[in-house]
Write an enzyme that holds these catalytic residues in place. Structure first.
Site, PDB file in Angstrom:
ATOM      1  N   GLU A 427       1.157  -1.186  -0.175  1.00 21.64           N
ATOM      2  CA  GLU A 427      -0.172   0.053   0.051  1.00 21.64           C
ATOM      3  C   GLU A 427       1.261   1.100  -0.278  1.00 21.64           C
ATOM      4  OE1 GLU A 427      -2.676  -0.088  -0.424  1.00 21.64           O
ATOM      5  OE2 GLU A 427      -4.158  -1.915  -0.146  1.00 21.64           O
ATOM      6  N   GLU A 458       6.952 -22.395   7.287  1.00 30.04           N
ATOM      7  CA  GLU A 458       7.834 -21.544   8.575  1.00 30.04           C
ATOM      8  C   GLU A 458       8.858 -21.913   9.782  1.00 30.04           C
ATOM      9  OE1 GLU A 458       4.966 -21.712  12.444  1.00 30.04           O
ATOM     10  OE2 GLU A 458       3.659 -20.857  10.800  1.00 30.04           O
TER      11      GLU A 458
END
Length: 622
Positions: A427, A458
């Site tokens: 953004e 992960e």
């Protein structure tokens, strides 16, 4: 399938899984083959956990329980990969010692078993794919190549087949004649004319294209110049790569044993001899031999070692780690821990994993009551975060300073945490006209993990460290590790490497009970206690909401402080669509008092850069 009489206990099971097939072998205590079989291909990167278990179960020897086993599998590169294989094997062979590694390591160990001298050795593999893998007697290893058929596989069956297709159509266009090699390819594919190759090539898989290498060798034997040129190039590539691998392990000119493996080198002796000739020209002190027996015997060697090791020490029976490819040709290697997550302790169960007493009957609550409960839980988040404002302020100040010095902000996370970091980073360019690299998100598992789960990603601390190294994180940068429980290995690997590179490091988690050793502690730990989630362990709920709030504060206030906001107006937005262009006009009107027409004209004259248009109107007004 074969069998031997009078086997002697104990029994050792070895599996070698590659991109073409899986070979499984059961041997007795004398090293005698008891049973063997073949199965389909298996690359760990292409299998989920359930598929991996099914594949191993399909290869289980009938009527035998091995005393130890070892598995070498293509795509198994990291300790987390090896642990995945061991977990799957434990479901098929419970309570049996298991060693897991890659298929390259087992091939070299098979050469050990055949009585190889204690010299640095380089496995030169050319089959469907290709790569080189070397190891010194001291245990230093390096893999050269192995990037897959799109990025690498030089000198492989796939590259030979693909080059044949391209060469045939090129020379057909240039000379107007369809070559002997082209005729052989059409015949073997049952195609009628060259145009038919277009549709075939678009749907053909790697193995199908690699199979065309057989026709290249046959055409070369018939003196087809195109085929000969392709094979000469493939031999040159393999020799250069083999020497390049050796050079990463020992000084040029040292004694090295090169071992040829893979169907292309083992089934095409004239081609192997040409590779050998070229390799000896580059590395005169080399000895060059073909792999004496199947790489699955290397797995047997590992299984025997595991059986001979006391149970308390079996964790040490593991392959050597391949040296990580250094970033940017620096010659540096990545640090190997222990990473902080391996030593950090949680003094109590993380709140993110506890059950919320208010929602124990969530499945029975009336819908309105469930909605009310979730909103009430979320409503507590801002007040809880208020208690962390001093730390948040410190983080914003450090991020601001980084931007002012030309540094960058990195978010690192797995799953929801990683996606939220990527969201906030993505953004910034449209909102503040920042360069794409100024704020970056890194997620465990890479691009695919943005929209789907990647098995075991992960858990790979080394992968987190490598991601940081290959972004060239440095002392000007800030790295924020996001991990709801505070113990995600990928995040800790990234934090450790960033700390080593003198970047400012911040851990954002929701486990206030986490205890971190001083020498591993990030520069700042933000660990608010949000309490248990409504849905136990689902950290996309309160933890996700709180993460979004904090990341919003980080970037918004840092951008304000570096001059990308006037008042509360985005004066550096990137108006790349009609909605944002209308917003830019309104912003300029509010800042200068100009009417819409004049504001739009100023923006158009200044390439829709609000700041430039603002300065122009101010100059005109003065």
């Amino acid at each position: 399938m074969t069998s031997k009489a009078a086997p002697i206990a104990p029994f050792f099971l070895g599996l070698e899984a590659g991109g073409t097939r899986t070979t499984v072998l059961l041997a007795d205590g004398n090293g005698t083959e008891v049973w063997s079989a073949e199965g389909g291909p298996a690359n760990l990167r292409l299998l989920n956990d359930a598929q991996l278990v099914r594949h191993l179960r399909s290869l289980k020897p009938p009527g035998f329980r091995p005393d130890a086993l070892a598995i070498g599998m293509a795509g198994a590169r990291t300790p987390a990969d090896w642990e995945r294989i061991r977990r799957a094997a434990a479901r098929v062979w419970p309570n049996i010692p298991c060693v897991a590694t890659n298929d390259l390591e087992t091939a070299l160990l098979a050469d050990d078993e055949a009585g190889a001298k204690p010299l640095p050795r380089v496995l030169v593999l050319s089959g469907t794919g290709s790569c080189c893998f070397g190891r010194t007697p001291e245990g230093k290893t390096f893999k050269f190549g192995g990037w897959g058929h799109i990025l690498g596989d030089k000198g492989s069956g796939y590259e030979i087949g693909m080059r044949a297709l391209k060469a045939c159509v090129y020379y057909y266009d240039r000379d107007g004649e369809w070559s002997l090699l082209g005729r052989r390819i059409l015949q073997t594919l049952q195609l009628n004319e060259p145009n038919d190759l277009i549709g075939w090539a678009q749907s053909a898989g790697k193995t199908e294209i690699a199979a065309l290498a057989v026709e290249v060798f046959a055409a070369a034997a018939q003196r087809d110049e195109i085929a000969r040129d392709i094979l000469e190039g493939a031999a040159h590539s393999l020799a250069k790569d083999a020497a390049g691998c050796a050079a990463r392990l020992v000084k040029k000119g040292a004694g090295v044993q090169f071992i040829f493996a893979g169907s292309v080198l083992l089934k095409q002796p004239k081609f192997a001899a040409r590779v050998r000739e070229k390799l000896l020209n580059i590395w005169p002190r080399a000895s060059v031999n073909s792999l004496a027996r199947s790489g699955v015997w290397g797995a047997i060697a590992l299984a025997r070692q595991a059986h001979a090791t006391p149970a308390s020490n079996r964790a040490t029976v593991r392959p050597t780690r391949a040296t990580a490819r250094p970033p940017f040709g620096s010659g540096r290697t990545l640090r190997r821990a222990p990473y902080p997550f391996e030593t950090a302790q949680s003094l109590a169960l993380s709140p993110t994993e506890q059950r919320n007493p208010k929602s124990v009957n969530l499945d029975k609550l009336p819908l309105r009551d469930a909605v009310t409960l979730m909103l009430a839980e979320d409503a507590q988040i801002p007040q809880i975060l208020q208690a962390e404002r001093d730390k948040i302020e410190w983080a914003v100040a450090r991020i601001t300073r980084a931007f002012q010095r030309g540094g960058r902000l990195f978010y690192v996370g797995a799953g929801t945490s990683g996606r939220l970091g990527i969201l906030d980073a993505s953004e910034c360019p449209p909102t503040f006209r920042t360069p794409p690299d100024m704020v970056q998100g890194i997620i465990a598992g890479g691009q695919r993990a943005i929209w789907s789960a990647v098995e075991g990603a992960e858990d790979e601390a080394d992968a987190g460290a490598r991601a940081v190294a290959f972004r060239d994180v440095n002392g000007k940068d800030v790295l924020v590790g996001i991990a709801a429980s505070g113990r995600t290995p990928f995040v800790w690997g990234a934090l450790a490497e960033a700390r080593r590179r003198r970047a400012t490091t911040i851990l954002l988690c929701f486990n206030p009970s986490l205890e971190i050793a001083r020498e591993h502690r990030p520069d700042l730990v933000i660990a608010p206690n949000l309490g248990p989630e409504i849905l136990t362990g689902s950290t996309r709920l309160k933890a996700g909401t709180a993460t979004k709030l904090i990341l919003n504060i980080f970037t918004t206030l840092a951008m304000v402080r570096i001059g990308k906001v006037i008042g509360n107006l985005m004066v550096d937005l990137n108006p790349n669509n009609s909605k944002l262009r209308d917003r830019a006009v309104r912003i300029l009107q509010q800042l200068t008092g100009a009417d819409a027409g004049r504001a739009r004209d100023a923006l158009e004259r200044n390439g829709w850069v609000v700041k430039k248009a603002h300065h122009q109107l101010l100059r005109q007004r003065s």
